[in-house]
Write a protein that holds these residues in place. Sequence first.
Motif, PDB file in Angstrom:
ATOM      1  N   LYS B 234       7.875  17.793 -10.365  1.00 20.40           N
ATOM      2  CA  LYS B 234       8.320  18.832 -11.308  1.00 20.40           C
ATOM      3  C   LYS B 234       9.004  19.984 -10.583  1.00 20.40           C
ATOM      4  O   LYS B 234       9.998  20.527 -11.074  1.00 20.40           O
ATOM      5  N   ASP B 235       8.478  20.358  -9.431  1.00 20.36           N
ATOM      6  CA  ASP B 235       9.110  21.429  -8.643  1.00 20.36           C
ATOM      7  C   ASP B 235      10.542  21.048  -8.272  1.00 20.36           C
ATOM      8  O   ASP B 235      11.466  21.853  -8.381  1.00 20.36           O
ATOM      9  N   VAL B 236      10.705  19.818  -7.816  1.00 23.18           N
ATOM     10  CA  VAL B 236      12.036  19.342  -7.423  1.00 23.18           C
ATOM     11  C   VAL B 236      12.977  19.363  -8.625  1.00 23.18           C
ATOM     12  O   VAL B 236      14.116  19.852  -8.550  1.00 23.18           O
ATOM     13  N   LEU B 237      12.504  18.843  -9.737  1.00 20.78           N
ATOM     14  CA  LEU B 237      13.360  18.783 -10.930  1.00 20.78           C
ATOM     15  C   LEU B 237      13.694  20.180 -11.452  1.00 20.78           C
ATOM     16  O   LEU B 237      14.814  20.429 -11.903  1.00 20.78           O
ATOM     17  N   ASN B 238      12.727  21.104 -11.382  1.00 21.25           N
ATOM     18  CA  ASN B 238      13.009  22.460 -11.852  1.00 21.25           C
ATOM     19  C   ASN B 238      13.985  23.187 -10.928  1.00 21.25           C
ATOM     20  O   ASN B 238      14.775  24.023 -11.391  1.00 21.25           O
ATOM     21  N   ALA B 239      13.945  22.865  -9.646  1.00 20.22           N
ATOM     22  CA  ALA B 239      14.942  23.450  -8.732  1.00 20.22           C
ATOM     23  C   ALA B 239      16.341  22.951  -9.107  1.00 20.22           C
ATOM     24  O   ALA B 239      17.315  23.716  -9.120  1.00 20.22           O
ATOM     25  N   LEU B 240      16.447  21.665  -9.440  1.00 21.08           N
ATOM     26  CA  LEU B 240      17.739  21.114  -9.873  1.00 21.08           C
ATOM     27  C   LEU B 240      18.159  21.720 -11.215  1.00 21.08           C
ATOM     28  O   LEU B 240      19.332  22.066 -11.421  1.00 21.08           O
ATOM     29  N   GLU B 241      17.191  21.858 -12.104  1.00 28.31           N
ATOM     30  CA  GLU B 241      17.486  22.390 -13.444  1.00 28.31           C
ATOM     31  C   GLU B 241      17.988  23.825 -13.357  1.00 28.31           C
ATOM     32  O   GLU B 241      18.881  24.232 -14.104  1.00 28.31           O
ATOM     33  N   ASP B 242      17.398  24.604 -12.441  1.00 24.62           N
ATOM     34  CA  ASP B 242      17.801  26.002 -12.299  1.00 24.62           C
ATOM     35  C   ASP B 242      19.263  26.094 -11.845  1.00 24.62           C
ATOM     36  O   ASP B 242      20.000  26.970 -12.298  1.00 24.62           O
ATOM     37  N   ARG B 243      19.649  25.174 -10.996  1.00 24.09           N
ATOM     38  CA  ARG B 243      21.041  25.173 -10.522  1.00 24.09           C
ATOM     39  C   ARG B 243      21.984  24.535 -11.533  1.00 24.09           C
ATOM     40  O   ARG B 243      23.160  24.904 -11.622  1.00 24.09           O
TER      41      ARG B 243
END
Lengths: 66, 309
Positions: B234-243
């Motif tokens: 989830k952390d990885v996906l949220n980092a991508l989502e933020d960008r």
Amino acid sequence: MKVLLRNPRREVEVRGPITVMSLLERLELNPESVLVIVADELVTRDARLADTDAVEIRPVISGGAA
Amino acid sequence: MKCRVCRGPAVVDVRRHNAAFCRDHFLHHCEEQVRRAIDAYDMCDGSARVLVAVSGGKDSLALWDLLLRLGYDADGLYLGLGIGEYSDESTEYARAHASALGRTLHEVDLASDYGYDIPGAARATHRAPCGACGLSKRHLFNAAALEHGYDVVATGHNLDDEAAVLLGNVLRWDTGYLGRQHPVLPAAPGFVRKVKPLVRLGERETAAYCVLRRIDYQVEECPMAAGNRHLGYKDVLNALEDRSPGTKAAFLFGFLERGHARFTDEADIEREALRPCISCGAPTPGEVCAFCRLRERATGTAVTLESKG
């Protein structure tokens, strides 16, 4: 302002005024992973927080995959 | 920010929709996303008796509320996991919500009904507690739905949950799990239909829904889940989502539209090979199902044909 953080529950002091977005940046929090609540109301990332506000930053990420 | 619908002051922004909403239009947005998910995946018809898997967290409490508002006949099932104060508190949130909704909350307690709890099961099996927890939930939600005559089990899995599970399945190329990863698992002998009506809502949206509806939920994270692999995804996906807002939805719905069907053959073969567990009767590929084996190890006693479960 007093900022309540969760998981673990703790409180930090941040000088205002400041926008929600800047506050999250300062605390190195991803806006996708939290809600920001002021006086029981949700606020958006462009909202300006006063030095007297009591702010809760509530995580929204749950860990169960079942 | 202004509400996309009425241009009044917004309280929530949803970046993947490039939109912000006032309270009323956000609540309407959530109902519409659930309605669209139910319709798009043909989850259940209006006459279905639905059993909502209730944990006391934001997703399951929001789901129960949303299903009732959409007119479904939905009761809840709470499973006591025996995780100390965390479980004690979650019980109270689940009961309070059931009382506010005026609906039945069925309760099953692992320790008193089945002789083990999640911390004990993790110790006995030398495996991560989330594995024992997920296995117990899947088995017991299904068993309770069969016992009480519900047509459908609805779980609070949201867009973030499903995207994170998908990422894990892809990273390991677990083709069996990829074939079974879908918002609907159809009914089969021994299995009640299982649906995930929150699949079009992110967990930030379900949390906002609860805050705006004044639904009190358990904010504290499960102490046994801290640092688990799922949270890392989830952390990885949220980092991508933020960008790049919309990444998680594109990943999940792209898979469901264009990838899932490529993996269903293996899942179908696995499902056809299932037979009743000699202990509890639940479908299993072996003689004894995974739940009964877990229980055997966790309690240190052989599971007999007469035992509960």
